[in-house]
Design a protein around this motif. Structure first.
Motif, mmCIF file in Angstrom:
data_model
loop_
_atom_site.group_PDB
_atom_site.id
_atom_site.type_symbol
_atom_site.label_atom_id
_atom_site.label_comp_id
_atom_site.label_asym_id
_atom_site.label_seq_id
_atom_site.Cartn_x
_atom_site.Cartn_y
_atom_site.Cartn_z
ATOM 1 N N ARG A 34 0.866 -1.170 0.000
ATOM 2 C CA ARG A 34 0.000 0.000 0.000
ATOM 3 C C ARG A 34 0.913 1.233 0.000
ATOM 4 O O ARG A 34 1.750 1.404 0.878
ATOM 5 C CB ARG A 34 -0.891 -0.012 1.226
ATOM 6 C CG ARG A 34 -1.875 1.135 1.234
ATOM 7 C CD ARG A 34 -2.950 0.888 2.299
ATOM 8 N NE ARG A 34 -3.944 1.916 2.274
ATOM 9 C CZ ARG A 34 -5.045 1.896 1.528
ATOM 10 N NH1 ARG A 34 -5.274 0.876 0.753
ATOM 11 N NH2 ARG A 34 -5.906 2.885 1.572
ATOM 12 N N VAL A 35 0.720 2.077 -0.984
ATOM 13 C CA VAL A 35 1.489 3.311 -1.093
ATOM 14 C C VAL A 35 0.484 4.450 -1.157
ATOM 15 O O VAL A 35 -0.264 4.578 -2.137
ATOM 16 C CB VAL A 35 2.388 3.315 -2.349
ATOM 17 C CG1 VAL A 35 3.128 4.651 -2.451
ATOM 18 C CG2 VAL A 35 3.342 2.149 -2.340
ATOM 19 N N TYR A 40 -0.576 -1.493 -4.696
ATOM 20 C CA TYR A 40 0.189 -1.935 -5.861
ATOM 21 C C TYR A 40 0.446 -3.441 -5.729
ATOM 22 O O TYR A 40 0.822 -3.924 -4.671
ATOM 23 C CB TYR A 40 1.519 -1.174 -5.951
ATOM 24 C CG TYR A 40 1.324 0.276 -6.327
ATOM 25 C CD1 TYR A 40 1.268 0.659 -7.669
ATOM 26 C CD2 TYR A 40 1.178 1.246 -5.350
ATOM 27 C CE1 TYR A 40 1.065 1.982 -8.020
ATOM 28 C CE2 TYR A 40 0.969 2.568 -5.692
ATOM 29 C CZ TYR A 40 0.910 2.936 -7.032
ATOM 30 O OH TYR A 40 0.716 4.234 -7.374
ATOM 31 N N TYR A 41 0.242 -4.137 -6.838
ATOM 32 C CA TYR A 41 0.441 -5.581 -6.881
ATOM 33 C C TYR A 41 1.459 -5.881 -7.958
ATOM 34 O O TYR A 41 1.444 -5.283 -9.027
ATOM 35 C CB TYR A 41 -0.884 -6.288 -7.212
ATOM 36 C CG TYR A 41 -1.973 -6.028 -6.203
ATOM 37 C CD1 TYR A 41 -2.845 -4.945 -6.329
ATOM 38 C CD2 TYR A 41 -2.134 -6.871 -5.118
ATOM 39 C CE1 TYR A 41 -3.834 -4.715 -5.391
ATOM 40 C CE2 TYR A 41 -3.126 -6.650 -4.190
ATOM 41 C CZ TYR A 41 -3.966 -5.570 -4.320
ATOM 42 O OH TYR A 41 -4.940 -5.337 -3.393
#
Length: 175
Positions: A34-35, A40-41
């Motif tokens: 988590r940003v 984001y994966y």
């Protein structure tokens, strides 16, 4: 980066992309971070290769350990076989051992029949009889005390009290 293909379970309702990604993250096939407010994966091909290599090394280690245990057990079996070759002497000794075991079983059964004559058992029975007689005397005292209290409190005679409480007419202390 590459795309990850996975077989998805068949459900009545189709899975959302979020559910699929969460399933892949749970299975360690995709990484996530988590940003800020975004998730984001990603998945690197080398990660899957590395995981398979790690699993292969682990399985090879287990195989090696199992082979060592097998070798050790085979040595123990071979060592145990020494002196156990089927010979006439060994077979006669085994028969003798079996007959002695049967004789021991019979003797134990016979000894058990005469157990009540054992001085230790007799002494133990005497002690338990003394304890039982003391207990009987205590309870007889208690019955007579209750009868006495009932006579004083309610002015009943002995026969009426005995009948009400089921006390036999010949109730008395043991000799």
């Amino acid at each position: 980066m590459s795309s990850v293909q996975a077989q998805l379970p068949q459900h009545d309702a189709p899975m959302t992309v979020k559910d699929v990604l969460q399933s892949l993250v749970d299975d360690n096939m995709v990484d996530s971070e988590r940003v800020g407010t975004s998730n984001y994966y990603w998945a690197f091909p080398s990660k899957a290769l590395h995981a398979r290599q790690h699993k292969l090394e682990e399985l090879q280690k287990q195989i090696s350990e199992a082979k060592q245990r097998k070798d050790t057990l085979q040595k123990v079996v071979e060592k145990a076989k020494v002196g156990r070759q089927d010979t006439k002497e060994r077979s006669s000794l085994l028969k003798e051992l079996q007959s002695l075991r049967e004789e021991r079983t019979q003797l134990k059964a016979e000894l058990e029949k005469y157990r009540e004559c054992d001085p230790e058992v007799v002494e133990e029975m005497r002690k338990s009889n003394i304890v039982a007689k003391e207990a009987v005397s205590r309870w007889t005292d208690n019955v007579f005390a209750i009868k006495s209290w009932t006579k004083k409190k309610f002015a009943f005679d002995d026969s009426r009290i005995n009948k009400a409480f089921g006390i036999p007419e010949d109730f008395d202390y043991m000799d």
